[in-house]
Scaffold this active site. Structure first.
Site, PDB file in Angstrom:
ATOM      1  N   ASP A  12     -90.398   9.323 -14.148  1.00  0.00           N
ATOM      2  CA  ASP A  12     -89.934   8.798 -12.862  1.00  0.00           C
ATOM      3  C   ASP A  12     -89.288   7.450 -13.122  1.00  0.00           C
ATOM      4  O   ASP A  12     -89.801   6.651 -13.906  1.00  0.00           O
ATOM      5  CB  ASP A  12     -91.107   8.669 -11.888  1.00  0.00           C
ATOM      6  CG  ASP A  12     -90.631   8.465 -10.445  1.00  0.00           C
ATOM      7  OD1 ASP A  12     -90.966   9.310  -9.600  1.00  0.00           O
ATOM      8  OD2 ASP A  12     -89.931   7.469 -10.177  1.00  0.00           O
ATOM      9  N   HIS A  51     -97.347  20.082  -3.413  1.00  0.00           N
ATOM     10  CA  HIS A  51     -97.594  19.931  -4.853  1.00  0.00           C
ATOM     11  C   HIS A  51     -98.044  21.233  -5.500  1.00  0.00           C
ATOM     12  O   HIS A  51     -97.669  21.524  -6.636  1.00  0.00           O
ATOM     13  CB  HIS A  51     -98.598  18.795  -5.097  1.00  0.00           C
ATOM     14  CG  HIS A  51     -97.993  17.455  -4.824  1.00  0.00           C
ATOM     15  ND1 HIS A  51     -98.618  16.463  -4.118  1.00  0.00           N
ATOM     16  CD2 HIS A  51     -96.774  16.959  -5.165  1.00  0.00           C
ATOM     17  CE1 HIS A  51     -97.826  15.400  -4.042  1.00  0.00           C
ATOM     18  NE2 HIS A  51     -96.697  15.681  -4.663  1.00  0.00           N
ATOM     19  N   ASP A  80     -89.202  16.945  -8.937  1.00  0.00           N
ATOM     20  CA  ASP A  80     -89.897  16.543  -7.712  1.00  0.00           C
ATOM     21  C   ASP A  80     -89.238  15.263  -7.215  1.00  0.00           C
ATOM     22  O   ASP A  80     -89.747  14.163  -7.412  1.00  0.00           O
ATOM     23  CB  ASP A  80     -91.388  16.326  -8.039  1.00  0.00           C
ATOM     24  CG  ASP A  80     -92.181  15.920  -6.808  1.00  0.00           C
ATOM     25  OD1 ASP A  80     -91.609  15.875  -5.709  1.00  0.00           O
ATOM     26  OD2 ASP A  80     -93.382  15.636  -6.959  1.00  0.00           O
TER      27      ASP A  80
HETATM   28  N1  AG3 Z   1     -90.499  14.753  -2.584  1.00  0.00           N
HETATM   29  C1  AG3 Z   1     -89.761  15.418  -1.525  1.00  0.00           C
HETATM   30  C2  AG3 Z   1     -89.363  14.511  -0.452  1.00  0.00           C
HETATM   31  C3  AG3 Z   1     -88.342  14.994   0.490  1.00  0.00           C
HETATM   32  C4  AG3 Z   1     -88.735  14.585   1.848  1.00  0.00           C
HETATM   33  N2  AG3 Z   1     -87.608  14.286   2.671  1.00  0.00           N
HETATM   34  C5  AG3 Z   1     -87.707  13.597   3.813  1.00  0.00           C
HETATM   35  N3  AG3 Z   1     -88.838  13.184   4.261  1.00  0.00           N
HETATM   36  N4  AG3 Z   1     -86.600  13.346   4.482  1.00  0.00           N
HETATM   37  C6  AG3 Z   1     -91.724  14.132  -2.258  1.00  0.00           C
HETATM   38  C7  AG3 Z   1     -92.468  13.640  -3.412  1.00  0.00           C
HETATM   39  C8  AG3 Z   1     -93.830  14.198  -3.444  1.00  0.00           C
HETATM   40  N5  AG3 Z   1     -94.340  14.211  -4.756  1.00  0.00           N
END
Ligand code: AG3
Length: 287
Positions: free
Chosen positions: A112, A68, A162
């Protein structure tokens, strides 16, 4: 995904890798199928709570600060005067919390598609949601694609994407049409940042195509920032920054040194280090 009594394991078939976390006494705390995805929360023995979406690890209490902070501070300290920030995805509010640490930010909109991610974050990751009532924060539960399509030209200083992996609901956030709209709605000095997966296994399949699409959308300078993230596939992760017009400016080093808030990973030396491009990436990305 495989799960025995003791461990949560994310098997990452595409990379032939897996990462496991030992579960705590309460094991699974919650599971539901939202209108968009399957969301599960586990209690781990040493990493705090764990959020999993469609069997992919999203975050843990223990290590989410790295991700983050890196999704937000490098870009916020690179833009000369970031006032209007749009976060697409990020429903757990971890990126939003970091963005709101910057006093010069006047508006931080988080869009989101899945309200359930935020409601579960409020319950299981309350520390990430502690600033959600900041008057500068606007939480919208809407389709990010449609949001940027409907947004006015030149409105935002910074867009942070994100998202989940580019499979399932996150896939549309890696498309040409989306990047074209992001370019249009950014102001003249606008910056764009998107989580861009692992440099070890996604350079050809994700990072390179992303560079091509961003270039095609009109972004003038693109750079990938790398950082450790042990709970994601390979443990090594990137976000990719793109500048609407001209070179990505030198970051505001003095402002980083004098920052009025605490970070746990990000600082001036980390900023310099994370923007350096490893040899194999230079080669792959023609840098
Ligand atoms: N966003 C990125 C997630 C990607 C992870 N991929 C996986 N575990 N295969 C996460 C959200 C955090 N705010």
């Amino acid at each position: 995904m495989s799960l025995n009594d003791q461990w949560f394991t994310e098997e990452y078939t595409h990379g032939g890798t897996a990462f496991s976390l030992k579960l705590g006494t309460h094991k699974k705390l919650h599971e539901e199928q939202s209108p968009f995805q399957k969301i599960a929360i586990y209690e781990t023995e040493t990493f705090g709570n764990l959020m999993v979406i469609d069997d992919c690890i999203m975050l843990t209490t223990r290590d989410n600060f790295i991700y983050h902070e890196m999704m937000s501070h490098p870009a916020l300290f690179t833009h000369p005067d970031p006032k209007k920030v749009l976060i697409i995805g990020g429903g757990d509010c971890g990126t939003l919390r970091e963005v709101l640490k910057h006093p010069e930010v006047e508006l931080a909109q988080q869009v989101d598609i899945d309200e359930r991610v935020t409601r579960l974050a409020e319950k299981y990751f309350p520390e990430l949601c502690e600033n959600n009532h900041d008057p500068r924060a606007e939480l919208r539960f809407d389709d990010g694609i449609k949001w940027v399509k409907d947004a006015s030209d030149n409105f935002y200083d910074l867009i942070i994407v994100d998202s989940t992996d580019p499979i399932g609901p996150g896939e549309v956030l890696f498309t040409q049409d989306f990047y074209d709209n992001c370019q249009r709605v950014l102001g003249p000095k606008g910056l764009f940042v998107q989580q861009s997966e692992s440099p070890l296994i996604h350079t050809e399949s994700i990072i390179k195509p992303m560079y091509n699409k961003l270039t095609h959308a009109g972004f003038k300078d693109i750079n990938s920032l790398h950082f450790p993230q042990c709970s994601y596939p390979t443990g090594w992760w990137t976000c990719t920054m793109a500048c609407k017009d001209g070179k990505i400016p030198q970051f505001r080093q003095q402002a980083v040194e004098n920052k009025v808030f605490i970070t746990h990973y990000y600082n001036k030396a980390i900023h310099n280090a994370c923007t350096a491009t490893p040899e194999f990436l230079k080669l792959a990305l023609n840098k």
